[in-house]
Design a protein around this motif. Structure first.
Motif, PDB file in Angstrom:
ATOM      1  N   HIS A  95       0.386  -0.948   0.183  1.00 19.46           N
ATOM      2  CA  HIS A  95      -0.250   0.040  -0.057  1.00 19.46           C
ATOM      3  C   HIS A  95       0.834   1.412   0.223  1.00 19.46           C
ATOM      4  O   HIS A  95       1.242   1.501   1.066  1.00 19.46           O
ATOM      5  N   ARG A  96       1.111   2.091  -1.286  1.00 20.54           N
ATOM      6  CA  ARG A  96       1.740   2.923  -0.782  1.00 20.54           C
ATOM      7  C   ARG A  96       1.289   3.945  -1.409  1.00 20.54           C
ATOM      8  O   ARG A  96       0.101   5.047  -1.730  1.00 20.54           O
ATOM      9  N   ILE A  97       1.721   5.089   0.091  1.00 19.51           N
ATOM     10  CA  ILE A  97       0.431   6.144   0.984  1.00 19.51           C
ATOM     11  C   ILE A  97       1.269   7.176   0.410  1.00 19.51           C
ATOM     12  O   ILE A  97       2.419   7.159   0.654  1.00 19.51           O
ATOM     13  N   GLY A  98       0.455   7.901  -0.590  1.00 19.19           N
ATOM     14  CA  GLY A  98       1.006   9.538  -0.737  1.00 19.19           C
ATOM     15  C   GLY A  98       1.834   9.660  -1.778  1.00 19.19           C
ATOM     16  O   GLY A  98       0.995   9.291  -3.035  1.00 19.19           O
ATOM     17  N   ASN A  99       2.336  10.620  -1.644  1.00 16.55           N
ATOM     18  CA  ASN A  99       2.282  11.050  -3.696  1.00 16.55           C
ATOM     19  C   ASN A  99       3.275  10.451  -4.427  1.00 16.55           C
ATOM     20  O   ASN A  99       4.454  10.129  -3.742  1.00 16.55           O
ATOM     21  N   PRO A 100       3.250   9.999  -5.389  1.00 14.43           N
ATOM     22  CA  PRO A 100       3.959   9.436  -6.473  1.00 14.43           C
ATOM     23  C   PRO A 100       4.341   9.625  -7.233  1.00 14.43           C
ATOM     24  O   PRO A 100       6.215   9.111  -7.143  1.00 14.43           O
ATOM     25  N   GLN A 101       5.447  11.127  -6.388  1.00  9.90           N
ATOM     26  CA  GLN A 101       6.149  11.898  -7.671  1.00  9.90           C
ATOM     27  C   GLN A 101       6.979  12.209  -5.933  1.00  9.90           C
ATOM     28  O   GLN A 101       7.710  12.965  -5.973  1.00  9.90           O
ATOM     29  N   ALA A 102       6.774  11.737  -4.699  1.00 11.35           N
ATOM     30  CA  ALA A 102       7.770  11.758  -3.687  1.00 11.35           C
ATOM     31  C   ALA A 102       8.978  11.437  -4.051  1.00 11.35           C
ATOM     32  O   ALA A 102       9.677  11.273  -3.960  1.00 11.35           O
ATOM     33  N   LYS A 103       9.865  12.905  -2.992  1.00  8.93           N
ATOM     34  CA  LYS A 103      11.451  12.792  -3.547  1.00  8.93           C
ATOM     35  C   LYS A 103      11.857  11.199  -3.003  1.00  8.93           C
ATOM     36  O   LYS A 103      12.824  10.907  -3.134  1.00  8.93           O
ATOM     37  N   VAL A 104      11.156  10.842  -1.293  1.00 11.98           N
ATOM     38  CA  VAL A 104      11.560   9.115  -1.008  1.00 11.98           C
ATOM     39  C   VAL A 104      10.834   8.825  -0.567  1.00 11.98           C
ATOM     40  O   VAL A 104       9.774   9.062  -0.545  1.00 11.98           O
ATOM     41  N   LYS A 105      10.839   7.542  -1.441  1.00 12.19           N
ATOM     42  CA  LYS A 105      10.241   6.081  -1.394  1.00 12.19           C
ATOM     43  C   LYS A 105      10.283   5.539   0.340  1.00 12.19           C
ATOM     44  O   LYS A 105      11.869   4.921   0.289  1.00 12.19           O
ATOM     45  N   LEU A 106       9.353   5.589   1.316  1.00 13.61           N
ATOM     46  CA  LEU A 106       9.759   4.549   2.331  1.00 13.61           C
ATOM     47  C   LEU A 106       8.790   3.335   2.482  1.00 13.61           C
ATOM     48  O   LEU A 106       8.236   3.178   1.893  1.00 13.61           O
ATOM     49  N   GLY A 145       1.587   9.429  13.919  1.00 21.56           N
ATOM     50  CA  GLY A 145       1.747  11.182  13.786  1.00 21.56           C
ATOM     51  C   GLY A 145       2.543  11.557  13.055  1.00 21.56           C
ATOM     52  O   GLY A 145       2.480  12.468  12.343  1.00 21.56           O
ATOM     53  N   ALA A 146       3.797  11.480  13.433  1.00 25.05           N
ATOM     54  CA  ALA A 146       5.117  11.857  12.897  1.00 25.05           C
ATOM     55  C   ALA A 146       5.232  11.554  11.448  1.00 25.05           C
ATOM     56  O   ALA A 146       5.658  12.331  10.438  1.00 25.05           O
ATOM     57  N   LEU A 147       5.058  10.241  11.080  1.00 26.99           N
ATOM     58  CA  LEU A 147       5.438   9.768   9.997  1.00 26.99           C
ATOM     59  C   LEU A 147       4.165  10.812   8.993  1.00 26.99           C
ATOM     60  O   LEU A 147       4.318  10.208   7.412  1.00 26.99           O
ATOM     61  N   ASP A 148       3.332  10.515   9.461  1.00 31.67           N
ATOM     62  CA  ASP A 148       1.950  10.901   9.057  1.00 31.67           C
ATOM     63  C   ASP A 148       1.811  12.338   8.514  1.00 31.67           C
ATOM     64  O   ASP A 148       1.691  13.232   6.762  1.00 31.67           O
ATOM     65  N   LEU A 149       2.810  13.150   9.032  1.00 28.40           N
ATOM     66  CA  LEU A 149       3.259  14.955   9.018  1.00 28.40           C
ATOM     67  C   LEU A 149       4.314  14.735   7.667  1.00 28.40           C
ATOM     68  O   LEU A 149       4.864  15.201   6.672  1.00 28.40           O
ATOM     69  N   TYR A 150       4.980  13.381   7.464  1.00 35.12           N
ATOM     70  CA  TYR A 150       6.160  13.707   6.526  1.00 35.12           C
ATOM     71  C   TYR A 150       5.449  13.295   4.950  1.00 35.12           C
ATOM     72  O   TYR A 150       5.636  14.015   3.790  1.00 35.12           O
ATOM     73  N   VAL A 151       4.552  12.129   5.046  1.00 33.69           N
ATOM     74  CA  VAL A 151       4.031  11.647   3.968  1.00 33.69           C
ATOM     75  C   VAL A 151       3.119  12.681   2.931  1.00 33.69           C
ATOM     76  O   VAL A 151       2.595  13.278   2.660  1.00 33.69           O
ATOM     77  N   ALA A 152       2.638  13.949   4.448  1.00 37.85           N
ATOM     78  CA  ALA A 152       0.781  14.712   3.998  1.00 37.85           C
ATOM     79  C   ALA A 152       2.254  16.018   3.407  1.00 37.85           C
ATOM     80  O   ALA A 152       1.391  16.588   2.525  1.00 37.85           O
ATOM     81  N   THR A 153       2.932  16.520   3.660  1.00 35.62           N
ATOM     82  CA  THR A 153       3.466  17.433   2.609  1.00 35.62           C
ATOM     83  C   THR A 153       4.284  17.119   0.945  1.00 35.62           C
ATOM     84  O   THR A 153       4.328  17.659   0.437  1.00 35.62           O
ATOM     85  N   GLY A 154       3.631  15.762   1.088  1.00 39.78           N
ATOM     86  CA  GLY A 154       4.529  15.125  -0.313  1.00 39.78           C
ATOM     87  C   GLY A 154       5.409  14.923  -0.968  1.00 39.78           C
ATOM     88  O   GLY A 154       6.379  13.990  -2.167  1.00 39.78           O
ATOM     89  N   LYS A 155       6.672  14.753   0.197  1.00 41.21           N
ATOM     90  CA  LYS A 155       8.361  14.578   0.247  1.00 41.21           C
ATOM     91  C   LYS A 155       8.076  13.326  -0.183  1.00 41.21           C
ATOM     92  O   LYS A 155       9.355  12.704  -0.151  1.00 41.21           O
ATOM     93  N   VAL A 156       7.302  12.196   0.797  1.00 46.22           N
ATOM     94  CA  VAL A 156       7.587  11.212   1.190  1.00 46.22           C
ATOM     95  C   VAL A 156       6.673   9.622   1.020  1.00 46.22           C
ATOM     96  O   VAL A 156       5.404  10.328   1.364  1.00 46.22           O
ATOM     97  N   GLN A 157       6.748   8.902   0.844  1.00 43.60           N
ATOM     98  CA  GLN A 157       5.815   8.898  -0.221  1.00 43.60           C
ATOM     99  C   GLN A 157       6.374   7.340   0.486  1.00 43.60           C
ATOM    100  O   GLN A 157       6.912   6.110   0.602  1.00 43.60           O
ATOM    101  N   LEU A 158       5.097   6.217   1.948  1.00 45.73           N
ATOM    102  CA  LEU A 158       5.206   5.093   2.567  1.00 45.73           C
ATOM    103  C   LEU A 158       4.801   4.005   1.916  1.00 45.73           C
ATOM    104  O   LEU A 158       3.412   3.638   1.472  1.00 45.73           O
ATOM    105  N   ASP A 159       5.456   2.512   2.033  1.00 46.92           N
ATOM    106  CA  ASP A 159       4.732   1.581   1.486  1.00 46.92           C
ATOM    107  C   ASP A 159       4.950   0.685   2.621  1.00 46.92           C
ATOM    108  O   ASP A 159       6.144   0.529   2.837  1.00 46.92           O
ATOM    109  N   ILE A 160       3.458   0.469   2.943  1.00 47.01           N
ATOM    110  CA  ILE A 160       3.148  -0.455   3.861  1.00 47.01           C
ATOM    111  C   ILE A 160       3.095  -2.079   3.974  1.00 47.01           C
ATOM    112  O   ILE A 160       2.469  -2.090   2.362  1.00 47.01           O
ATOM    113  N   ARG A 161       3.897  -2.895   4.190  1.00 40.50           N
ATOM    114  CA  ARG A 161       4.097  -4.577   3.737  1.00 40.50           C
ATOM    115  C   ARG A 161       3.675  -5.600   4.868  1.00 40.50           C
ATOM    116  O   ARG A 161       4.674  -5.264   5.714  1.00 40.50           O
TER     117      ARG A 161
END
Length: 224
Positions: A37-48, A68-84
């Motif tokens: 589940h890739r959550i966030g901006n697909p063009q994010a600078k960092v893919k976590l 909560g803190a990680l959500d803030l990184y995703v919300a900026t559009g700079k980090v996309q989080l892939d939960i596996r």
């Protein structure tokens, strides 16, 4: 205030509102095409990538510390989080199936509800009676998963997410989903050599010795 100044102020306010409205809510953008589940901006600078097991206490600790803190990184559009999912046992599978219940956009909050409630239900699992374990590990898969969900309070957690029991059972009875999640977990293990949970990768490279937010955050910041 003159009419001209009032007009300019009103125009600026409208422009700001329009800009906010045009900004996507990246926390609700979820892509499942890659198996996770890739959550966030697909063009994010960092893919976590986060590899998580619902029955792993360290994963629960990480979620409490970082969600909560990680959500803030995703919300900026700079980090996309892939939960596996790392599926280690029937409890993991049951929780993963419930996290996947409904549209993909519901996954982030379903996942959070289950992992953040771990301190309530994991001790019950650890003290399971012989009768409970027999129901969890024997018989048809749907019946085993319904027993787990009942004994560990998963029905209540999902009800808090707005799911009725019939919808929960429909997800737990989905053998195709169960097989897909188990197969994806095996494939991820073979590809990434996941040896512990939580584990993390940035831009496809596994991070050594990283299991807490205090260790992960500086590595994210260094890449932003």
């Amino acid at each position: 205030m003159t009419f001209a100044r009032w007009f300019m102020a009103a125009f600026a306010a409208l422009a700001a509102t329009a800009a906010l409205a045009a900004t996507p809510n990246w926390l609700t953008v979820v892509d499942t095409a890659g198996g996770g589940h890739r959550i966030g901006n697909p063009q994010a600078k960092v893919k976590l990538t986060e590899f998580v097991s619902y029955t792993c206490p360290h994963c629960g600790h990480f979620a409490q510390e970082a969600s909560g803190a990680l959500d803030l990184y995703v919300a900026t559009g700079k980090v996309q989080l892939d939960i596996r999912h790392v599926v280690r046992d029937p409890i993991d599978l049951t929780a993963a199936m419930l996290a996947n219940c409904g549209p993909a956009a519901r996954f982030p909050r379903n996942h959070a509800a289950l992992i953040l409630a771990q301190p309530r239900w994991l001790p019950i699992a650890e003290r399971a009676t012989d009768g409970q374990q027999s129901r969890w590990y024997n018989g048809p898969g749907p019946a085993r998963r319904r027993a787990i969900a009942s004994d560990l309070g998963f029905y209540t957690i999902m009800a808090g997410r707005g799911y009725e029991r019939v919808a929960i059972d429909r997800c737990l009875n989905d053998e195709a989903l169960a097989k897909r999640l188990a197969a994806q977990s095996r494939a991820d293990d073979e590809k990434f050599n996941v040896r512990s949970t939580p584990s993390f990768a940035i831009d496809g490279t596994m991070l050594a010795g990283t299991y807490s937010w205090s260790l992960l955050q500086p590595q994210l910041d260094a890449r932003l």
